[in-house]
Scaffold this active site. Structure first.
Site, mmCIF file in Angstrom:
data_model
loop_
_atom_site.group_PDB
_atom_site.id
_atom_site.type_symbol
_atom_site.label_atom_id
_atom_site.label_comp_id
_atom_site.label_asym_id
_atom_site.label_seq_id
_atom_site.Cartn_x
_atom_site.Cartn_y
_atom_site.Cartn_z
ATOM 1 N N HIS A 17 46.365 34.315 38.879
ATOM 2 C CA HIS A 17 45.611 33.517 40.064
ATOM 3 C C HIS A 17 46.699 32.586 40.608
ATOM 4 O O HIS A 17 47.209 32.580 41.770
ATOM 5 C CB HIS A 17 44.457 32.933 39.773
ATOM 6 C CG HIS A 17 43.207 33.951 39.510
ATOM 7 N ND1 HIS A 17 42.325 33.788 38.419
ATOM 8 C CD2 HIS A 17 42.933 35.098 40.191
ATOM 9 C CE1 HIS A 17 41.401 34.502 38.637
ATOM 10 N NE2 HIS A 17 41.718 35.698 39.364
ATOM 11 N N LYS A 41 25.420 33.881 39.257
ATOM 12 C CA LYS A 41 24.607 34.397 38.173
ATOM 13 C C LYS A 41 25.246 34.865 36.803
ATOM 14 O O LYS A 41 25.153 34.511 35.824
ATOM 15 C CB LYS A 41 23.521 35.416 38.621
ATOM 16 C CG LYS A 41 22.249 34.542 39.291
ATOM 17 C CD LYS A 41 21.405 35.606 40.094
ATOM 18 C CE LYS A 41 21.833 35.572 41.630
ATOM 19 N NZ LYS A 41 21.058 36.592 42.108
ATOM 20 N N ARG A 89 47.299 43.975 41.010
ATOM 21 C CA ARG A 89 48.271 44.005 39.709
ATOM 22 C C ARG A 89 48.452 45.253 39.259
ATOM 23 O O ARG A 89 49.348 45.764 38.744
ATOM 24 C CB ARG A 89 47.324 43.639 38.640
ATOM 25 C CG ARG A 89 47.215 41.720 38.545
ATOM 26 C CD ARG A 89 45.931 41.272 37.899
ATOM 27 N NE ARG A 89 44.716 42.362 38.233
ATOM 28 C CZ ARG A 89 43.667 42.345 37.399
ATOM 29 N NH1 ARG A 89 43.744 41.821 36.216
ATOM 30 N NH2 ARG A 89 42.829 43.136 38.060
ATOM 31 N N SER A 127 40.304 37.649 34.692
ATOM 32 C CA SER A 127 39.289 36.822 34.137
ATOM 33 C C SER A 127 38.547 37.493 33.056
ATOM 34 O O SER A 127 38.358 36.670 31.981
ATOM 35 C CB SER A 127 38.331 36.163 35.136
ATOM 36 O OG SER A 127 39.152 35.424 36.297
#
Lengths: 160, 160, 160, 160, 160, 160
Positions: A17, A41, A89, A127
């Site tokens: 990022h 959430k 990517r 991530s």
């Protein structure tokens, strides 16, 4: 002033990022890193923590970090952005990004979506994979900024 | 001695997995089928059952079946493996496998990842599709070994 | 003894090829770099020059460099090879390689094809792009071995 | 001043190219359409004609049309460009573009490559398909600008 | 009589689905839109509502709308269908569809699977993205039929 | 009467083509195998030979074999075809086919393009790979019909 918006969950922010943001800074007068509220959430870190970690990792004056809710294209309009920024990517990203870009263009044709490729050495980074590696006890050095590395360690040592 | 490690969930083992293992045996002196522990929660079969089914289906002397926890690359190092073995079926596998291989190389550059293509007739096969077919009452002949077929029948007839 | 065959045109050999060969050496007792004769007409370098450049660039005792004609799978059988070695760089390689592997398996099911991924930093590298860069006057440092760099310079300075 | 360079053969310019250029104008203060000289031999139109057709089709003050020779990245540096602009239409473009972007970054890390997606209705468009349609007697309306349509008609009626 | 079966969740039906159905009507004497029962749990709309919405949106005499349970290929056989119909939007669909088609051919080789491409302007459309847009307060005009638009509004205004 | 047109070069026809034609016969009352004239120059076999080989290999009453020139979509209209038929083997086909289908729809929206997947065991087959294998002295059994096998042998033994 040309404003670019880089939307995402950033759960947590990775070196990939940061690579995209730094490249985007060459193109835009201001880059807004926009943290999606509605994904809260399912996230490991709460929204405020995610924003705090980004701010700590990126200390440059042309960067703003904010949360947003609702459609990203509405948020971009409100911010008078020139373009949405997306990192590419690999091919797996491509289709989703294509759909995302075409849908946003349908919703508002004034705001462009541009794609920036991450550095070769970051093309395995996401991530999700960072969380998987951390949960299995792997080292996060070079994958995330140092402050995020510490936060991840706290979480996963607490979990075990 | 050249040792190859074939990691996965094997929930359950399919004819496609067996095809990859048999091809890998030509390359390695020993192939360790490594069943991931950490995926246990989401699996249809508990880890021990998955291991038992693999052992029954593959009765060859150069094969070991074990469970592992933590990073597969750490496990591979402990086992003094030469390489991780991955099956490739189609493009959809490719990106994930690429990410997996690059991340493992980053974590330990001594252990290689090699890819073996499954036979054309197995390229539609995955543990997920086997479970989907079984849950809808379809026949599993030729898709999984016979012992797995029986276990699947027990589970899905019990479910209805 | 496990023998791997790495077939190609190698016109010229790049750092990406060398990366694949060095990884393959961990898997095989001997790696034969097999330079295809039949591609000679379209090549920048004649077959003998291509072989010479590979030999200079790779001075390791478990490597042999040879030319072959006819079907690679026939050549592999004659050499009693365990497997063909192929490098994978990106999705565009995938389909061709898949076709290549399936066709070879059809022609001889005893010889396996295995795939090794090149290092992230070499995933943009191919003999074609090296020739394109050289023809446009670009630098080849880190793209090809030093001896190849010199040969390329000779050719392209002679051309202009 | 932010300058973007959009390199290509433009043999001939299509509505898809024009779509990319118009989107790029939102991002950059100036867009240079850079027509590659070295591709001249394989082209239907000579370089000067290709430039002339682009100039006629695009009459906006922030656009410059030029030819270049050698590496595009060297040309971009000389022009003090911020970024190279590339259009993305579909997955088949992706791999080549990825390779192109990574290689250029290796040659000069200061100049970024950004990708802009063409409008859905232009995703089937390429100079090649336009030439194929024209050579088979098909209509070019909506595929190329009007002036290009005329030029194509001249060429292909002359050919038959 | 040639019967085509178009299976799916249709949660809800989109303009992309309708586009595929209308194209399929040129090929088949009857098209059966087959709503899968077993996906009910994860769906936004209950099965009966999904069927009702399809019927309202498609009022043509050669279309039947039904629910089915179990394997689609068994259902197709019972209905004496000639072929299963699948829409293709982009590469991401491709692998899943390939797997789906090969598995169905394995289960019953008499029933063919044919693929129809959706119109370029619908290639970003899916039931998932429609639900995402609606949940974020975006407009659904042109994405779904009018009756579905109303139903979606009811659900999402009730949710907030 | 529903007529499907299967256009191509068929240089030469392979078992993969025959597989697609036989599947298409379930869908259409008549299938026209349409051999493109304009590709003649680059072909191994002249157009008339290619047509003759197809006729010999496919002796079914609902099949017609013809040559065509110009745009396939114009030819399809003249023949009052319902749809163009295309075989899909792998992802690499996908993008070209997508472009082909979208362009044809743009040129004439009345004629549909449908896609049929070849059998898993034929997914490595193409006229090009058949010619490559033959030129290197490989066996063509199961790859092409017997009559084509003979013709290929004649050509390649004559060449050497």
């Amino acid at each position: 002033m040309k404003i670019g918006i880089y939307p995402g969950s950033f759960d947590p922010i990775t070196m990939g990022h940061i690579d995209v943001i730094e490249r985007a800074l060459k193109m835009f007068d201001k880059v807004i890193v926009a943290v999606g509220e509605h994904t809260d959430k399912k996230c490991l870190f709460p929204k405020d923590k995610r924003i705090e970690m980004i701010k700590e990792a990126l200390d440059e004056k042309n960067i703003e970090v904010e949360s947003f809710s609702g459609l990203v294209i509405e948020y971009a309009k409100k911010k008078q952005a020139t373009a949405l920024i997306r990192g590419l990517r690999a091919v797996s990203d491509f289709d989703y990004e294509f759909q995302f870009a075409l849908m946003n263009r349908k919703l508002d044709s004034d705001i462009e979506t541009i794609f920036i490729m991450t550095r070769g050495m970051y093309c395995y980074l996401s991530s999700s994979i960072v969380k998987e590696v951390a949960s299995l006890g792997g080292k996060l050095k070079d994958l995330v900024p140092e402050n995020v590395e510490k936060e991840m360690k706290n979480i996963y040592s607490a979990k075990t």
